[in-house]
Motif scaffolding. Sequence first.
Motif, mmCIF file in Angstrom:
data_model
loop_
_atom_site.group_PDB
_atom_site.id
_atom_site.type_symbol
_atom_site.label_atom_id
_atom_site.label_comp_id
_atom_site.label_asym_id
_atom_site.label_seq_id
_atom_site.Cartn_x
_atom_site.Cartn_y
_atom_site.Cartn_z
ATOM 1 N N ARG A 174 0.828 -1.209 0.000
ATOM 2 C CA ARG A 174 0.000 0.000 0.000
ATOM 3 C C ARG A 174 0.861 1.257 0.000
ATOM 4 O O ARG A 174 0.558 2.233 -0.714
ATOM 5 N N ASP A 175 1.927 1.242 0.771
ATOM 6 C CA ASP A 175 2.818 2.404 0.796
ATOM 7 C C ASP A 175 3.482 2.633 -0.553
ATOM 8 O O ASP A 175 3.596 3.776 -1.020
ATOM 9 N N GLN A 176 3.917 1.563 -1.203
ATOM 10 C CA GLN A 176 4.547 1.709 -2.514
ATOM 11 C C GLN A 176 3.551 2.216 -3.555
ATOM 12 O O GLN A 176 3.895 3.047 -4.398
ATOM 13 N N ALA A 177 2.296 1.745 -3.487
ATOM 14 C CA ALA A 177 1.285 2.242 -4.426
ATOM 15 C C ALA A 177 0.999 3.719 -4.195
ATOM 16 O O ALA A 177 0.862 4.500 -5.150
ATOM 17 N N LEU A 178 0.942 4.136 -2.929
ATOM 18 C CA LEU A 178 0.708 5.549 -2.625
ATOM 19 C C LEU A 178 1.889 6.406 -3.067
ATOM 20 O O LEU A 178 1.701 7.510 -3.606
ATOM 21 N N ALA A 207 1.471 9.403 -5.840
ATOM 22 C CA ALA A 207 1.751 10.790 -5.481
ATOM 23 C C ALA A 207 3.161 11.231 -5.835
ATOM 24 O O ALA A 207 3.540 12.362 -5.530
ATOM 25 N N SER A 208 3.948 10.360 -6.478
ATOM 26 C CA SER A 208 5.335 10.677 -6.860
ATOM 27 C C SER A 208 6.152 11.120 -5.648
ATOM 28 O O SER A 208 6.810 12.165 -5.647
ATOM 29 N N LEU A 209 6.089 10.324 -4.594
ATOM 30 C CA LEU A 209 6.817 10.623 -3.370
ATOM 31 C C LEU A 209 8.069 9.769 -3.292
ATOM 32 O O LEU A 209 8.067 8.608 -3.699
ATOM 33 N N ALA A 210 9.140 10.379 -2.766
ATOM 34 C CA ALA A 210 10.404 9.658 -2.603
ATOM 35 C C ALA A 210 10.822 9.601 -1.147
ATOM 36 O O ALA A 210 11.993 9.410 -0.833
ATOM 37 N N ILE A 211 9.869 9.777 -0.227
ATOM 38 C CA ILE A 211 10.152 9.769 1.204
ATOM 39 C C ILE A 211 9.516 8.536 1.825
ATOM 40 O O ILE A 211 8.468 8.078 1.372
#
Length: 385
Positions: free
Chosen positions: A203-207, A211-215
Amino acid sequence: MGERKGVNKYYPPDFNPEKHGSLNRYHNSHPLRERARKLSQGILIIRFEMPYNIWCDGCKNHIGMGVRYNAEKKKVGNYYTTPIYRFRMKCHLCVNYIEMQTDPANCDYVIVSGAQRKEERWDMADNEQVLTTEHEKKQKLETDAMFRLEHGEADRNTLRKALPTLSHIQEAQSAWKDDFALNSMLRKRFREKKKAIQEEEERDQALQAKASLAIPLVPETEDDRRLAALLKFHTLDSYEDKQKLKRTEISSRSWFPSTPGPGHSSSKASSVLKKLAQNHRPAPASTPITGGDLGIVRRRSREVSESPQCAALIPRSRETHPDGTTQDRPASPQDCSQETAETLKTSEPQGQEQRSQDRPQSEDMPHLCALSSSLVADYSDSESE
Protein backbone atom coordinates in the motif's frame (compact mmCIF):
# COMPACT_ATOMS: atom_id res chain seq x y z
CA MET A 1 51.92 -34.20 17.57
CA GLY A 2 53.03 -36.25 14.58
CA GLU A 3 56.11 -37.59 16.35
CA ARG A 4 53.97 -39.29 19.04
CA LYS A 5 51.81 -41.38 16.73
CA GLY A 6 54.38 -44.16 16.32
CA VAL A 7 54.01 -44.45 12.57
CA ASN A 8 56.43 -43.69 9.75
CA LYS A 9 59.42 -43.54 12.09
CA TYR A 10 62.94 -44.12 10.88
CA TYR A 11 65.03 -46.58 12.84
CA PRO A 12 68.77 -46.27 12.19
CA PRO A 13 70.87 -49.39 11.47
CA ASP A 14 72.64 -49.21 14.84
CA PHE A 15 69.36 -48.96 16.81
CA ASN A 16 69.10 -51.72 19.43
CA PRO A 17 65.72 -52.04 21.25
CA GLU A 18 67.32 -53.87 24.19
CA LYS A 19 69.91 -51.17 24.64
CA HIS A 20 68.05 -47.98 23.70
CA GLY A 21 64.47 -48.94 24.42
CA SER A 22 62.97 -46.11 22.32
CA LEU A 23 63.95 -43.60 19.68
CA ASN A 24 63.81 -40.76 22.26
CA ARG A 25 66.51 -42.43 24.33
CA TYR A 26 68.44 -43.19 21.16
CA HIS A 27 68.36 -39.47 20.19
CA ASN A 28 68.76 -38.43 23.86
CA SER A 29 65.68 -36.14 23.67
CA HIS A 30 62.40 -35.71 25.56
CA PRO A 31 59.07 -36.64 23.91
CA LEU A 32 57.80 -33.06 24.45
CA ARG A 33 60.79 -31.61 22.60
CA GLU A 34 61.13 -27.82 23.21
CA ARG A 35 58.35 -27.75 25.76
CA ALA A 36 60.54 -29.72 28.15
CA ARG A 37 63.68 -27.62 27.81
CA LYS A 38 63.35 -26.43 31.48
CA LEU A 39 62.10 -29.69 32.86
CA SER A 40 65.23 -30.07 34.98
CA GLN A 41 64.11 -26.96 36.91
CA GLY A 42 60.62 -28.36 37.38
CA ILE A 43 59.17 -26.05 34.70
CA LEU A 44 56.98 -27.25 31.84
CA ILE A 45 55.94 -25.04 28.92
CA ILE A 46 52.18 -25.27 28.40
CA ARG A 47 49.46 -23.38 26.50
CA PHE A 48 47.67 -21.21 29.07
CA GLU A 49 44.32 -19.48 28.46
CA MET A 50 43.45 -16.28 30.33
CA PRO A 51 40.61 -17.12 32.77
CA TYR A 52 39.15 -13.58 33.02
CA ASN A 53 39.67 -10.00 31.82
CA ILE A 54 42.75 -8.22 33.12
CA TRP A 55 44.73 -4.97 32.72
CA CYS A 56 48.46 -5.25 32.07
CA ASP A 57 50.63 -3.23 34.49
CA GLY A 58 53.34 -2.68 31.90
CA CYS A 59 51.44 -1.23 28.91
CA LYS A 60 48.09 -0.57 30.66
CA ASN A 61 46.27 -2.41 27.86
CA HIS A 62 43.24 -4.61 28.26
CA ILE A 63 43.68 -8.35 27.80
CA GLY A 64 40.45 -10.21 27.25
CA MET A 65 39.36 -13.52 28.63
CA GLY A 66 40.37 -16.45 26.40
CA VAL A 67 43.65 -15.01 25.08
CA ARG A 68 46.25 -17.79 24.95
CA TYR A 69 49.94 -17.66 25.94
CA ASN A 70 52.94 -19.97 26.18
CA ALA A 71 53.33 -20.08 29.97
CA GLU A 72 55.86 -21.71 32.30
CA LYS A 73 54.05 -24.03 34.70
CA LYS A 74 55.53 -25.12 38.01
CA LYS A 75 54.27 -26.42 41.34
CA VAL A 76 54.53 -24.03 44.30
CA GLY A 77 52.52 -25.76 47.06
CA ASN A 78 49.49 -27.79 48.12
CA TYR A 79 46.02 -27.06 49.46
CA TYR A 80 45.53 -30.16 51.50
CA THR A 81 46.25 -32.75 48.84
CA THR A 82 45.49 -30.49 45.86
CA PRO A 83 48.64 -29.03 44.25
CA ILE A 84 48.91 -25.29 43.62
CA TYR A 85 50.44 -24.35 40.25
CA ARG A 86 51.90 -21.03 39.18
CA PHE A 87 51.96 -19.78 35.55
CA ARG A 88 54.40 -17.19 34.22
CA MET A 89 53.82 -15.66 30.77
CA LYS A 90 54.94 -12.62 28.80
CA CYS A 91 52.49 -9.95 27.62
CA HIS A 92 52.11 -9.93 23.83
CA LEU A 93 51.95 -6.11 23.77
CA CYS A 94 54.99 -5.28 25.95
CA VAL A 95 57.92 -6.89 27.80
CA ASN A 96 56.05 -7.24 31.09
CA TYR A 97 55.66 -10.70 32.67
CA ILE A 98 52.38 -11.78 34.28
CA GLU A 99 52.22 -14.41 37.04
CA MET A 100 49.05 -16.22 38.12
CA GLN A 101 48.39 -19.24 40.30
CA THR A 102 45.48 -21.50 41.13
CA ASP A 103 43.27 -21.09 44.24
CA PRO A 104 41.73 -24.50 45.04
CA ALA A 105 39.96 -23.15 48.14
CA ASN A 106 37.79 -20.77 46.07
CA CYS A 107 38.00 -22.65 42.76
CA ASP A 108 39.55 -19.60 41.09
CA TYR A 109 42.78 -18.09 39.76
CA VAL A 110 44.73 -15.40 41.63
CA ILE A 111 47.02 -12.80 40.05
CA VAL A 112 50.42 -12.82 41.76
CA SER A 113 52.09 -9.94 39.85
CA GLY A 114 52.19 -8.04 36.58
CA ALA A 115 48.46 -7.38 36.08
CA GLN A 116 45.19 -6.29 37.71
CA ARG A 117 41.90 -8.10 37.49
CA LYS A 118 38.87 -6.41 35.91
CA GLU A 119 36.37 -6.74 38.73
CA GLU A 120 33.25 -8.49 37.45
CA ARG A 121 32.51 -10.75 40.42
CA TRP A 122 29.37 -10.73 42.55
CA ASP A 123 28.24 -12.16 45.85
CA MET A 124 26.36 -15.45 45.43
CA ALA A 125 24.27 -14.77 48.52
CA ASP A 126 23.16 -11.35 47.23
CA ASN A 127 22.42 -12.91 43.86
CA GLU A 128 20.28 -15.62 45.53
CA GLN A 129 22.41 -18.42 44.18
CA VAL A 130 23.08 -21.76 45.79
CA LEU A 131 26.06 -21.44 48.05
CA THR A 132 28.71 -24.11 48.22
CA THR A 133 29.38 -25.64 51.61
CA GLU A 134 32.77 -24.73 52.99
CA HIS A 135 35.22 -27.39 54.11
CA GLU A 136 35.09 -26.44 57.79
CA LYS A 137 31.31 -26.53 57.68
CA LYS A 138 31.35 -29.96 56.17
CA GLN A 139 33.63 -31.29 58.92
CA LYS A 140 31.40 -29.75 61.61
CA LEU A 141 28.28 -31.31 60.10
CA GLU A 142 29.95 -34.71 60.22
CA THR A 143 31.17 -34.48 63.84
CA ASP A 144 28.66 -32.22 65.72
CA ALA A 145 25.10 -33.60 66.05
CA MET A 146 23.60 -30.37 67.51
CA PHE A 147 25.06 -28.30 64.70
CA ARG A 148 23.65 -30.76 62.19
CA LEU A 149 20.16 -30.41 63.77
CA GLU A 150 20.31 -26.63 63.73
CA HIS A 151 21.51 -26.65 60.13
CA GLY A 152 18.61 -28.91 59.14
CA GLU A 153 16.06 -26.56 60.74
CA ALA A 154 17.57 -23.61 58.88
CA ASP A 155 17.33 -25.53 55.62
CA ARG A 156 13.65 -26.22 56.23
CA ASN A 157 12.93 -22.55 56.89
CA THR A 158 14.70 -21.67 53.69
CA LEU A 159 12.60 -24.19 51.77
CA ARG A 160 9.39 -22.79 53.31
CA LYS A 161 10.29 -19.27 52.12
CA ALA A 162 11.23 -20.42 48.63
CA LEU A 163 8.15 -22.60 48.13
CA PRO A 164 5.94 -19.91 46.40
CA THR A 165 8.72 -19.10 44.00
CA LEU A 166 9.25 -22.76 43.21
CA SER A 167 5.53 -23.34 42.59
CA HIS A 168 5.41 -20.33 40.25
CA ILE A 169 8.39 -21.70 38.32
CA GLN A 170 6.69 -25.11 38.03
CA GLU A 171 3.49 -23.50 36.66
CA ALA A 172 5.49 -21.56 34.11
CA GLN A 173 7.28 -24.71 33.01
CA SER A 174 4.00 -26.66 32.71
CA ALA A 175 2.60 -23.97 30.38
CA TRP A 176 5.45 -24.64 27.97
CA LYS A 177 5.18 -28.41 28.21
CA ASP A 178 3.60 -28.94 24.75
CA ASP A 179 6.45 -27.72 22.60
CA PHE A 180 4.85 -28.61 19.25
CA ALA A 181 1.61 -26.71 19.90
CA LEU A 182 3.46 -23.66 21.19
CA ASN A 183 5.83 -23.72 18.24
CA SER A 184 2.93 -24.00 15.78
CA MET A 185 1.10 -21.10 17.43
CA LEU A 186 4.21 -18.95 17.38
CA ARG A 187 4.93 -19.68 13.71
CA LYS A 188 1.31 -18.90 12.78
CA ARG A 189 1.55 -15.58 14.57
CA PHE A 190 4.79 -14.79 12.75
CA ARG A 191 3.19 -15.60 9.37
CA GLU A 192 0.20 -13.35 10.05
CA LYS A 193 2.44 -10.52 11.15
CA LYS A 194 4.70 -10.94 8.12
CA LYS A 195 1.68 -10.93 5.77
CA ALA A 196 0.32 -7.74 7.37
CA ILE A 197 3.71 -6.05 7.03
CA GLN A 198 3.94 -7.07 3.36
CA GLU A 199 0.44 -5.71 2.61
CA GLU A 200 1.28 -2.44 4.32
CA GLU A 201 4.47 -2.12 2.27
CA GLU A 202 2.52 -2.72 -0.95
CA ARG A 203 0.00 0.00 0.00
CA ASP A 204 2.82 2.40 0.80
CA GLN A 205 4.55 1.71 -2.51
CA ALA A 206 1.28 2.24 -4.43
CA LEU A 207 0.71 5.55 -2.63
CA GLN A 208 4.28 6.68 -3.30
CA ALA A 209 3.94 5.81 -6.99
CA LYS A 210 0.59 7.62 -7.24
CA ALA A 211 1.75 10.79 -5.48
CA SER A 212 5.34 10.68 -6.86
CA LEU A 213 6.82 10.62 -3.37
CA ALA A 214 10.40 9.66 -2.60
CA ILE A 215 10.15 9.77 1.20
CA PRO A 216 9.50 6.81 3.52
CA LEU A 217 6.03 6.62 5.02
CA VAL A 218 5.54 6.14 8.76
CA PRO A 219 2.95 3.67 10.07
CA GLU A 220 -0.61 4.94 10.37
CA THR A 221 -2.03 5.50 13.86
CA GLU A 222 -5.50 6.01 15.29
CA ASP A 223 -4.84 9.73 15.87
CA ASP A 224 -3.96 10.13 12.19
CA ARG A 225 -7.24 8.50 11.15
CA ARG A 226 -9.24 10.73 13.50
CA LEU A 227 -7.51 13.89 12.24
CA ALA A 228 -7.96 12.88 8.60
CA ALA A 229 -11.69 12.35 9.19
CA LEU A 230 -12.03 15.90 10.52
CA LEU A 231 -10.32 17.48 7.51
CA LYS A 232 -12.14 18.13 4.23
CA PHE A 233 -10.38 19.46 1.14
CA HIS A 234 -12.42 21.21 -1.60
CA THR A 235 -11.84 23.86 -4.27
CA LEU A 236 -13.19 27.40 -4.05
CA ASP A 237 -15.18 27.13 -7.30
CA SER A 238 -16.96 24.11 -8.67
CA TYR A 239 -16.54 22.80 -12.18
CA GLU A 240 -19.82 24.38 -13.34
CA ASP A 241 -18.80 27.81 -11.95
CA LYS A 242 -15.47 27.63 -13.74
CA GLN A 243 -17.16 26.72 -17.03
CA LYS A 244 -19.69 29.57 -16.66
CA LEU A 245 -16.95 32.09 -15.92
CA LYS A 246 -14.94 30.90 -18.90
CA ARG A 247 -17.94 31.25 -21.25
CA THR A 248 -18.60 34.78 -19.94
CA GLU A 249 -15.03 35.81 -20.63
CA ILE A 250 -15.17 34.37 -24.15
CA SER A 251 -18.48 36.12 -24.97
CA SER A 252 -17.28 39.50 -23.66
CA ARG A 253 -13.93 39.28 -25.43
CA SER A 254 -13.39 41.10 -28.74
CA TRP A 255 -13.50 39.19 -32.01
CA PHE A 256 -10.28 40.76 -33.25
CA PRO A 257 -6.86 40.78 -31.59
CA SER A 258 -5.92 43.96 -29.81
CA THR A 259 -2.22 43.90 -30.72
CA PRO A 260 -1.40 47.08 -32.66
CA GLY A 261 0.37 46.64 -36.00
CA PRO A 262 3.52 48.53 -37.00
CA GLY A 263 1.61 50.63 -39.61
CA HIS A 264 -0.85 53.41 -38.85
CA SER A 265 -3.15 52.45 -41.71
CA SER A 266 -3.71 48.86 -40.54
CA SER A 267 -4.36 49.99 -36.94
CA LYS A 268 -6.87 52.55 -38.16
CA ALA A 269 -8.65 49.96 -40.32
CA SER A 270 -8.78 47.44 -37.49
CA SER A 271 -10.20 50.08 -35.12
CA VAL A 272 -12.91 51.01 -37.61
CA LEU A 273 -13.85 47.37 -38.18
CA LYS A 274 -13.92 46.78 -34.43
CA LYS A 275 -16.30 49.71 -33.94
CA LEU A 276 -18.53 48.38 -36.72
CA ALA A 277 -18.62 44.95 -35.11
CA GLN A 278 -19.44 46.34 -31.67
CA ASN A 279 -22.10 48.89 -32.74
CA HIS A 280 -23.64 46.71 -35.51
CA ARG A 281 -24.20 49.78 -37.76
CA PRO A 282 -22.59 51.07 -40.98
CA ALA A 283 -19.62 53.39 -40.92
CA PRO A 284 -20.38 57.17 -40.98
CA ALA A 285 -20.23 58.79 -44.44
CA SER A 286 -18.28 61.77 -43.19
CA THR A 287 -15.09 59.73 -42.86
CA PRO A 288 -14.74 57.60 -45.98
CA ILE A 289 -12.34 54.65 -45.89
CA THR A 290 -9.67 54.90 -48.54
CA GLY A 291 -7.56 52.14 -50.02
CA GLY A 292 -4.53 53.28 -48.06
CA ASP A 293 -6.39 52.74 -44.75
CA LEU A 294 -7.14 49.16 -45.76
CA GLY A 295 -3.53 48.51 -46.79
CA ILE A 296 -4.22 48.64 -50.58
CA VAL A 297 -1.55 50.13 -52.87
CA ARG A 298 -2.41 51.32 -56.33
CA ARG A 299 0.09 50.26 -58.97
CA ARG A 300 0.25 51.12 -62.70
CA SER A 301 -0.73 48.31 -65.05
CA ARG A 302 1.70 47.36 -67.79
CA GLU A 303 -1.02 46.53 -70.30
CA VAL A 304 -3.26 49.44 -71.36
CA SER A 305 -6.37 48.69 -73.32
CA GLU A 306 -6.32 50.26 -76.82
CA SER A 307 -10.00 49.74 -77.66
CA PRO A 308 -12.03 52.79 -78.88
CA GLN A 309 -14.37 52.58 -75.92
CA CYS A 310 -11.54 52.70 -73.41
CA ALA A 311 -9.90 55.50 -75.32
CA ALA A 312 -13.12 57.51 -75.28
CA LEU A 313 -13.69 56.94 -71.57
CA ILE A 314 -10.14 57.66 -70.46
CA PRO A 315 -9.72 61.42 -69.86
CA ARG A 316 -7.05 63.10 -71.96
CA SER A 317 -4.78 66.07 -71.34
CA ARG A 318 -3.52 68.53 -73.96
CA GLU A 319 0.28 68.86 -74.34
CA THR A 320 1.97 71.76 -76.21
CA HIS A 321 5.27 71.06 -77.96
CA PRO A 322 8.11 73.63 -78.38
CA ASP A 323 7.35 74.07 -82.12
CA GLY A 324 3.81 75.37 -81.31
CA THR A 325 1.85 72.21 -82.09
CA THR A 326 -0.56 70.60 -79.60
CA GLN A 327 -1.25 66.91 -78.91
CA ASP A 328 -3.75 65.03 -76.69
CA ARG A 329 -2.43 62.27 -74.42
CA PRO A 330 -4.18 59.94 -71.92
CA ALA A 331 -4.31 61.16 -68.34
CA SER A 332 -1.99 59.46 -65.89
CA PRO A 333 -3.22 57.80 -62.69
CA GLN A 334 -1.73 60.68 -60.71
CA ASP A 335 -3.86 63.14 -62.65
CA CYS A 336 -6.92 61.00 -62.05
CA SER A 337 -6.26 60.88 -58.36
CA GLN A 338 -5.81 64.67 -58.28
CA GLU A 339 -9.06 65.24 -60.12
CA THR A 340 -10.85 62.80 -57.81
CA ALA A 341 -9.52 64.61 -54.76
CA GLU A 342 -10.65 67.97 -56.14
CA THR A 343 -14.11 66.58 -56.92
CA LEU A 344 -14.42 65.24 -53.33
CA LYS A 345 -13.35 68.59 -51.88
CA THR A 346 -15.93 70.54 -53.91
CA SER A 347 -18.73 68.12 -53.01
CA GLU A 348 -18.16 68.26 -49.19
CA PRO A 349 -19.73 71.69 -48.40
CA GLN A 350 -23.00 70.94 -50.19
CA GLY A 351 -26.18 69.41 -48.68
CA GLN A 352 -27.30 65.84 -48.45
CA GLU A 353 -29.11 65.93 -51.82
CA GLN A 354 -26.08 67.43 -53.52
CA ARG A 355 -23.95 64.57 -52.14
CA SER A 356 -26.30 61.93 -53.54
CA GLN A 357 -26.27 63.60 -56.98
CA ASP A 358 -22.52 64.07 -57.14
CA ARG A 359 -21.63 60.61 -55.74
CA PRO A 360 -21.86 58.78 -59.11
CA GLN A 361 -19.51 61.27 -60.67
CA SER A 362 -16.92 60.81 -57.91
CA GLU A 363 -17.25 57.06 -58.12
CA ASP A 364 -16.88 57.00 -61.94
CA MET A 365 -13.56 58.76 -61.88
CA PRO A 366 -11.67 56.05 -59.96
CA HIS A 367 -13.34 53.50 -62.24
CA LEU A 368 -11.91 55.21 -65.24
CA CYS A 369 -8.51 55.26 -63.65
CA ALA A 370 -8.82 51.55 -62.94
CA LEU A 371 -8.72 50.87 -66.69
CA SER A 372 -5.12 51.99 -66.80
CA SER A 373 -4.09 50.89 -63.28
CA SER A 374 -4.69 47.83 -61.13
CA LEU A 375 -5.39 47.55 -57.41
CA VAL A 376 -2.84 45.42 -55.53
CA ALA A 377 -3.36 44.55 -51.87
CA ASP A 378 -0.40 45.23 -49.63
CA TYR A 379 -0.21 42.83 -46.65
CA SER A 380 3.10 44.06 -45.32
CA ASP A 381 1.41 45.46 -42.18
CA SER A 382 -0.83 42.48 -41.50
CA GLU A 383 -0.53 40.35 -38.32
CA SER A 384 0.30 37.16 -40.24
CA GLU A 385 3.69 38.59 -40.99
